[in-house]
Design an enzyme around this catalytic site. Structure first.
Site, PDB file in Angstrom:
ATOM      1  N   GLU A  94       7.061 -37.098 -21.280  1.00 30.98           N
ATOM      2  CA  GLU A  94       5.716 -36.746 -20.837  1.00 30.98           C
ATOM      3  C   GLU A  94       4.833 -37.981 -20.671  1.00 30.98           C
ATOM      4  O   GLU A  94       4.010 -38.046 -19.761  1.00 30.98           O
ATOM      5  CB  GLU A  94       5.073 -35.757 -21.820  1.00 30.98           C
ATOM      6  CG  GLU A  94       5.652 -34.357 -21.748  1.00 30.98           C
ATOM      7  CD  GLU A  94       5.469 -33.719 -20.385  1.00 30.98           C
ATOM      8  OE1 GLU A  94       4.457 -34.007 -19.702  1.00 30.98           O
ATOM      9  OE2 GLU A  94       6.340 -32.917 -19.983  1.00 30.98           O
ATOM     10  N   CYS A 124       5.171 -25.726  -4.170  1.00 31.60           N
ATOM     11  CA  CYS A 124       3.736 -25.739  -3.861  1.00 31.60           C
ATOM     12  C   CYS A 124       3.256 -27.181  -3.709  1.00 31.60           C
ATOM     13  O   CYS A 124       2.446 -27.694  -4.485  1.00 31.60           O
ATOM     14  CB  CYS A 124       2.968 -25.019  -4.973  1.00 31.60           C
ATOM     15  SG  CYS A 124       1.277 -24.572  -4.538  1.00 31.60           S
ATOM     16  N   CYS A 135       5.931 -22.197   1.300  1.00 36.32           N
ATOM     17  CA  CYS A 135       5.377 -20.871   0.997  1.00 36.32           C
ATOM     18  C   CYS A 135       6.383 -19.753   1.258  1.00 36.32           C
ATOM     19  O   CYS A 135       6.372 -18.731   0.564  1.00 36.32           O
ATOM     20  CB  CYS A 135       4.113 -20.635   1.820  1.00 36.32           C
ATOM     21  SG  CYS A 135       2.750 -21.746   1.398  1.00 36.32           S
ATOM     22  N   CYS A 149      -0.461 -14.709  -3.979  1.00 35.81           N
ATOM     23  CA  CYS A 149      -1.191 -15.966  -3.774  1.00 35.81           C
ATOM     24  C   CYS A 149      -2.335 -15.736  -2.794  1.00 35.81           C
ATOM     25  O   CYS A 149      -2.123 -15.434  -1.620  1.00 35.81           O
ATOM     26  CB  CYS A 149      -0.249 -17.041  -3.252  1.00 35.81           C
ATOM     27  SG  CYS A 149      -1.080 -18.600  -2.890  1.00 35.81           S
ATOM     28  N   CYS A 184       8.355 -19.186  -1.862  1.00 32.79           N
ATOM     29  CA  CYS A 184       7.606 -19.227  -3.127  1.00 32.79           C
ATOM     30  C   CYS A 184       7.675 -17.870  -3.808  1.00 32.79           C
ATOM     31  O   CYS A 184       7.403 -16.831  -3.179  1.00 32.79           O
ATOM     32  CB  CYS A 184       6.154 -19.606  -2.867  1.00 32.79           C
ATOM     33  SG  CYS A 184       5.135 -19.585  -4.365  1.00 32.79           S
TER      34      CYS A 184
END
Length: 386
Positions: free
Chosen positions: A44, A217, A224, A233, A227
């Site tokens: 991270e 995205c 899309c 959405c 997705c």
């Protein structure tokens, strides 16, 4: 007419959709094969402002060389910077080093479990603490980075600039509501398939948000059509995907110009280590100076700049290479000159703040990205210099 789902019903629909999609589409990343909080923490920190494909070899090398918090705490500054060399934003490495020593002294090397204790570590902000707490310990803490902001602003149709306080606060609340909903799911199956055990939904859901933003995205040319959330959405339904998130205007790029010198003497090269509390602190570089941006292709004679910067007469100088690179909004041009001193005894032996090192010694030091490129070109030209 488009019928908008309430936030609660959209959360209830979105969480199982993303969990099912993630189970079948998640990339096989090495830090996803472990629940060791140390390895997840390192990933991270490295992933802050850095793409996954860049981080992969660095994470693998780091975990091979420093597989535990104890080994990271015991490592010297030079080793830490060398392992991080080329990854950029070196403050991250120094903070990680400091944090490892804090954990060793305070908790005998056991990574903290509580969100507040993770957040207190140097270099760890709200997003990173939430990522570690949720991924490593399956705690229902939200995450909000660039990828997640893009996903949430599009799905929930948030038009305000997410950098503004009100919109940012709303996004954190949404992210918190979603991961909390994931924590309440019963073990077994979701709408799209099996999801593993009953104690990993928070971990998997937050990673699914990251994954969707990184792979589907996208900022430009999002996928899309494939997705899993397209049916709920709001940006997709209202044809506003390209306009969200509304980040406002980017700051204009700033041109900067540097001149660097490869000075050689008796098969050694003149270098310096950058001081504390500056950009790229503790890294090594060739003597260089920033000058006004080139006007009409000229920036002044290199010999004059050499003498003014190093306080001595230069050897004959000739162009060696020109390097261009970018750091955040800066577009940097670096012109490099080479000169060899004839080096009778005492001449150019000592220059304050600089050292003479052999090529092999330089190769073992952590260099800034641009100056590592110079070193590579020197290697191709022959270690004695061009």
């Amino acid at each position: 007419m488009i019928k908008a789902l309430t936030t609660d019903s959209k959360a209830a629909a979105l969480v199982p959709l993303l969990l099912g999609w993630y189970a079948e589409n998640a990339r096989d990343l090495p830090w996803r094969r472990t629940r060791d909080p140390y390895g997840i923490w390192v990933s991270e920190i490295m992933l802050q402002q850095t793409q996954v494909k860049t981080v992969l070899p660095f994470w693998t090398r780091w975990m091979t060389e420093l597989p535990t918090i104890e080994s990271a705490a015991a490592a010297g500054s030079g080793k830490i910077h060398k392992l991080w060399e080329g990854l950029g934003y070196y403050t991250r490495a120094r903070n990680l080093h400091r944090a490892a020593r804090m954990i060793l002294e305070k908790d005998d090397g056991r990574f903290p479990h509580r969100f507040e204790d993770i957040l207190a570590l140097p270099g760890v902000g709200r997003y990173t603490a939430g990522a570690i707490a949720s991924i490593a310990f399956n705690q229902p803490h939200p995450i909000l980075d660039g990828n997640v902001i893009r996903v949430l602003t599009r799905i929930f149709g948030i038009r305000e600039n997410p950098r503004k306080k009100r919109a940012n606060r709303r996004l954190w609340q949404l992210a918190g509501q979603l991961v909390l909903h994931a924590s309440t799911l019963a073990p077994g199956k979701t709408a799209n398939g099996p999801q593993g055990t009953n104690n990993d939904y928070c971990s998997r859901f937050n990673q699914s948000l990251m994954e969707l933003g990184a792979s589907i995205c996208l900022p430009r040319n999002p996928g899309c059509s494939c997705c899993p959330a397209k049916k709920i959405c709001l940006a997709f339904k209202t044809h506003r995907v390209a306009r969200l998130p509304n980040l406002g205007k980017r700051p204009a790029a700033v041109a900067r110009h540097f001149i660097a010198f490869i000075a050689t003497r008796r098969k050694k090269f003149l270098v310096r280590q950058r001081p504390e509390n500056v950009v790229n602190a503790h890294l090594w570089e060739f003597p260089n100076v920033e000058i006004p941006v080139i006007v009409n292709g000229r920036s002044g004679p290199a010999a004059i700049i050499f003498k003014r910067h190093l306080g001595m007469e230069p050897p004959p100088l000739r162009p060696f290479c020109a390097i261009k690179h970018s750091i955040t909004r800066y577009r940097i041009a670096l012109d490099v000159y080479h000169g060899a001193f004839d080096a009778p005894a005492g001449i150019a032996a000592r220059i304050p703040g600089h050292e003479w090192r052999t090529f092999d010694e330089l190769d073992a030091l952590p260099f800034t990205a641009a100056h590592r490129k110079i070193l590579k070109l020197l290697g191709r030209a022959g270690s004695a210099g061009p």
